[in-house]
Design a protein around this motif. Structure first.
Motif, PDB file in Angstrom:
ATOM      1  N   VAL A   1     -71.216 -23.840  80.178  1.00 51.12           N
ATOM      2  CA  VAL A   1     -70.490 -23.100  81.205  1.00 51.12           C
ATOM      3  C   VAL A   1     -69.976 -21.777  80.631  1.00 51.12           C
ATOM      4  O   VAL A   1     -70.023 -20.750  81.301  1.00 51.12           O
ATOM      5  N   ALA A   2     -69.515 -21.807  79.375  1.00 52.88           N
ATOM      6  CA  ALA A   2     -68.997 -20.577  78.760  1.00 52.88           C
ATOM      7  C   ALA A   2     -70.095 -19.526  78.652  1.00 52.88           C
ATOM      8  O   ALA A   2     -69.875 -18.352  78.972  1.00 52.88           O
ATOM      9  N   GLU A   3     -71.273 -19.930  78.205  1.00 51.19           N
ATOM     10  CA  GLU A   3     -72.379 -18.978  78.074  1.00 51.19           C
ATOM     11  C   GLU A   3     -72.791 -18.424  79.434  1.00 51.19           C
ATOM     12  O   GLU A   3     -73.019 -17.217  79.578  1.00 51.19           O
ATOM     13  N   LYS A   4     -72.845 -19.285  80.428  1.00 54.54           N
ATOM     14  CA  LYS A   4     -73.185 -18.832  81.778  1.00 54.54           C
ATOM     15  C   LYS A   4     -72.134 -17.851  82.285  1.00 54.54           C
ATOM     16  O   LYS A   4     -72.463 -16.821  82.878  1.00 54.54           O
ATOM     17  N   THR A   5     -70.864 -18.178  82.052  1.00 52.39           N
ATOM     18  CA  THR A   5     -69.773 -17.323  82.510  1.00 52.39           C
ATOM     19  C   THR A   5     -69.879 -15.929  81.897  1.00 52.39           C
ATOM     20  O   THR A   5     -69.807 -14.918  82.605  1.00 52.39           O
ATOM     21  N   VAL A   6     -70.061 -15.871  80.586  1.00 51.23           N
ATOM     22  CA  VAL A   6     -70.167 -14.582  79.911  1.00 51.23           C
ATOM     23  C   VAL A   6     -71.406 -13.827  80.395  1.00 51.23           C
ATOM     24  O   VAL A   6     -71.353 -12.625  80.653  1.00 51.23           O
ATOM     25  N   ALA A  38     -80.644 -14.975  81.662  1.00 45.92           N
ATOM     26  CA  ALA A  38     -80.649 -16.375  82.095  1.00 45.92           C
ATOM     27  C   ALA A  38     -79.739 -16.616  83.285  1.00 45.92           C
ATOM     28  O   ALA A  38     -79.920 -17.597  84.012  1.00 45.92           O
ATOM     29  N   ASN A  39     -78.787 -15.729  83.509  1.00 43.31           N
ATOM     30  CA  ASN A  39     -77.808 -15.944  84.571  1.00 43.31           C
ATOM     31  C   ASN A  39     -77.769 -14.829  85.595  1.00 43.31           C
ATOM     32  O   ASN A  39     -76.777 -14.657  86.291  1.00 43.31           O
ATOM     33  N   SER A  40     -78.874 -14.071  85.669  1.00 42.05           N
ATOM     34  CA  SER A  40     -78.913 -13.001  86.662  1.00 42.05           C
ATOM     35  C   SER A  40     -79.020 -13.610  88.053  1.00 42.05           C
ATOM     36  O   SER A  40     -79.624 -14.649  88.238  1.00 42.05           O
ATOM     37  N   SER A  41     -78.412 -12.942  88.995  1.00 42.66           N
ATOM     38  CA  SER A  41     -78.389 -13.436  90.370  1.00 42.66           C
ATOM     39  C   SER A  41     -79.748 -13.240  91.019  1.00 42.66           C
ATOM     40  O   SER A  41     -80.292 -12.144  91.013  1.00 42.66           O
ATOM     41  N   GLY A  42     -80.250 -14.300  91.576  1.00 47.53           N
ATOM     42  CA  GLY A  42     -81.526 -14.211  92.266  1.00 47.53           C
ATOM     43  C   GLY A  42     -81.362 -14.142  93.772  1.00 47.53           C
ATOM     44  O   GLY A  42     -82.264 -14.490  94.513  1.00 47.53           O
ATOM     45  N   MET A  54     -66.165  -9.770  94.544  1.00 46.48           N
ATOM     46  CA  MET A  54     -66.092 -10.999  95.335  1.00 46.48           C
ATOM     47  C   MET A  54     -67.270 -11.923  95.019  1.00 46.48           C
ATOM     48  O   MET A  54     -67.101 -13.132  94.879  1.00 46.48           O
ATOM     49  N   ALA A  55     -68.444 -11.358  94.903  1.00 44.22           N
ATOM     50  CA  ALA A  55     -69.613 -12.164  94.569  1.00 44.22           C
ATOM     51  C   ALA A  55     -69.493 -12.722  93.154  1.00 44.22           C
ATOM     52  O   ALA A  55     -69.864 -13.871  92.902  1.00 44.22           O
ATOM     53  N   LEU A  56     -68.956 -11.927  92.233  1.00 40.63           N
ATOM     54  CA  LEU A  56     -68.732 -12.401  90.872  1.00 40.63           C
ATOM     55  C   LEU A  56     -67.803 -13.608  90.886  1.00 40.63           C
ATOM     56  O   LEU A  56     -68.098 -14.635  90.276  1.00 40.63           O
ATOM     57  N   GLY A  57     -66.691 -13.481  91.581  1.00 38.31           N
ATOM     58  CA  GLY A  57     -65.734 -14.587  91.678  1.00 38.31           C
ATOM     59  C   GLY A  57     -66.369 -15.830  92.273  1.00 38.31           C
ATOM     60  O   GLY A  57     -66.152 -16.943  91.783  1.00 38.31           O
ATOM     61  N   SER A  58     -67.163 -15.664  93.308  1.00 41.56           N
ATOM     62  CA  SER A  58     -67.829 -16.804  93.948  1.00 41.56           C
ATOM     63  C   SER A  58     -68.789 -17.502  92.985  1.00 41.56           C
ATOM     64  O   SER A  58     -68.834 -18.728  92.933  1.00 41.56           O
ATOM     65  N   ARG A  59     -69.537 -16.705  92.231  1.00 40.31           N
ATOM     66  CA  ARG A  59     -70.478 -17.288  91.264  1.00 40.31           C
ATOM     67  C   ARG A  59     -69.740 -18.064  90.181  1.00 40.31           C
ATOM     68  O   ARG A  59     -70.153 -19.156  89.790  1.00 40.31           O
ATOM     69  N   LEU A  60     -68.634 -17.496  89.696  1.00 46.42           N
ATOM     70  CA  LEU A  60     -67.881 -18.173  88.637  1.00 46.42           C
ATOM     71  C   LEU A  60     -67.183 -19.420  89.168  1.00 46.42           C
ATOM     72  O   LEU A  60     -67.136 -20.447  88.483  1.00 46.42           O
ATOM     73  N   MET A  61     -66.671 -19.359  90.373  1.00 48.81           N
ATOM     74  CA  MET A  61     -66.061 -20.550  90.976  1.00 48.81           C
ATOM     75  C   MET A  61     -67.110 -21.625  91.215  1.00 48.81           C
ATOM     76  O   MET A  61     -66.828 -22.815  91.126  1.00 48.81           O
ATOM     77  N   GLY A  62     -68.341 -21.182  91.486  1.00 52.09           N
ATOM     78  CA  GLY A  62     -69.452 -22.116  91.650  1.00 52.09           C
ATOM     79  C   GLY A  62     -69.769 -22.884  90.376  1.00 52.09           C
ATOM     80  O   GLY A  62     -70.374 -23.949  90.419  1.00 52.09           O
ATOM     81  N   LEU A  63     -69.345 -22.351  89.236  1.00 52.76           N
ATOM     82  CA  LEU A  63     -69.503 -23.057  87.961  1.00 52.76           C
ATOM     83  C   LEU A  63     -68.363 -24.045  87.731  1.00 52.76           C
ATOM     84  O   LEU A  63     -68.353 -24.755  86.734  1.00 52.76           O
ATOM     85  N   LEU A  65     -65.020 -22.980  87.765  1.00 51.18           N
ATOM     86  CA  LEU A  65     -63.867 -22.297  87.195  1.00 51.18           C
ATOM     87  C   LEU A  65     -62.860 -21.939  88.281  1.00 51.18           C
ATOM     88  O   LEU A  65     -63.239 -21.526  89.376  1.00 51.18           O
ATOM     89  N   GLY A  66     -61.587 -22.084  87.952  1.00 47.01           N
ATOM     90  CA  GLY A  66     -60.523 -21.634  88.834  1.00 47.01           C
ATOM     91  C   GLY A  66     -60.165 -20.192  88.506  1.00 47.01           C
ATOM     92  O   GLY A  66     -60.602 -19.652  87.490  1.00 47.01           O
ATOM     93  N   MET A  67     -59.337 -19.578  89.333  1.00 50.74           N
ATOM     94  CA  MET A  67     -58.973 -18.180  89.130  1.00 50.74           C
ATOM     95  C   MET A  67     -58.286 -17.975  87.780  1.00 50.74           C
ATOM     96  O   MET A  67     -58.549 -16.994  87.091  1.00 50.74           O
ATOM     97  N   GLY A  68     -57.423 -18.883  87.370  1.00 57.09           N
ATOM     98  CA  GLY A  68     -56.747 -18.766  86.081  1.00 57.09           C
ATOM     99  C   GLY A  68     -57.729 -18.795  84.921  1.00 57.09           C
ATOM    100  O   GLY A  68     -57.589 -18.035  83.955  1.00 57.09           O
ATOM    101  N   GLU A  69     -58.723 -19.651  85.018  1.00 58.00           N
ATOM    102  CA  GLU A  69     -59.747 -19.729  83.970  1.00 58.00           C
ATOM    103  C   GLU A  69     -60.596 -18.461  83.939  1.00 58.00           C
ATOM    104  O   GLU A  69     -60.934 -17.956  82.857  1.00 58.00           O
ATOM    105  N   ILE A  70     -60.925 -17.941  85.101  1.00 55.35           N
ATOM    106  CA  ILE A  70     -61.706 -16.705  85.174  1.00 55.35           C
ATOM    107  C   ILE A  70     -60.926 -15.561  84.531  1.00 55.35           C
ATOM    108  O   ILE A  70     -61.479 -14.788  83.748  1.00 55.35           O
ATOM    109  N   GLN A  71     -59.637 -15.457  84.840  1.00 61.10           N
ATOM    110  CA  GLN A  71     -58.802 -14.417  84.247  1.00 61.10           C
ATOM    111  C   GLN A  71     -58.725 -14.580  82.730  1.00 61.10           C
ATOM    112  O   GLN A  71     -58.786 -13.590  81.997  1.00 61.10           O
TER     113      GLN A  71
END
Length: 104
Positions: A1-6, A38-42, A54-63, A65-71
């Motif tokens: 998840v960390a690698e995908k997030t970065v 590996a994690n580009s949006s298709g 907004m799309a970034l946040g949605s993708r990360l939440m889809g993994l 992650l909560g807002m605090g974790e994203i921050q």
């Protein structure tokens, strides 16, 4: 998840941020190019939302992650970036990417 997030965050910066400092940041992180590829949006939900923060946040939440974790991840990435490419270049990325300053 960390690698995908970065990978997702760096892909977002590459698309929406200032090219020169973002390229410098990506080059300073081992495996960054691979993580971005590996994690580009298709498409999917991200393209329906039009991209951007907004799309970034949605993708990360889809993994899962909560807002605090994203921050937290964003702040750590910015801290790492400042150590690798300097505060001035990192500040250009933050200032030059719409909506990113709220995570700095």
């Amino acid at each position: 998840v960390a690698e995908k997030t970065v990978g997702i965050i760096l892909g977002f910066l590459r698309k929406d941020g200032p090219a020169e400092p973002v390229d410098e940041l990506v080059k300073s992180i081992p495996g960054a190019e691979e993580a971005i590829a590996a994690n580009s949006s298709g498409g999917g939900l991200s393209s329906l939302m039009g991209g951007g923060l907004m799309a970034l946040g949605s993708r990360l939440m889809g993994l899962g992650l909560g807002m605090g974790e994203i921050q937290s991840v964003a702040r750590e990435l910015f801290k790492f970036g400042r150590a690798k490419i300097g505060s001035d270049a990192m500040d250009k990325i933050i200032a030059g990417t719409p909506g990113l300053s709220q995570f700095a």
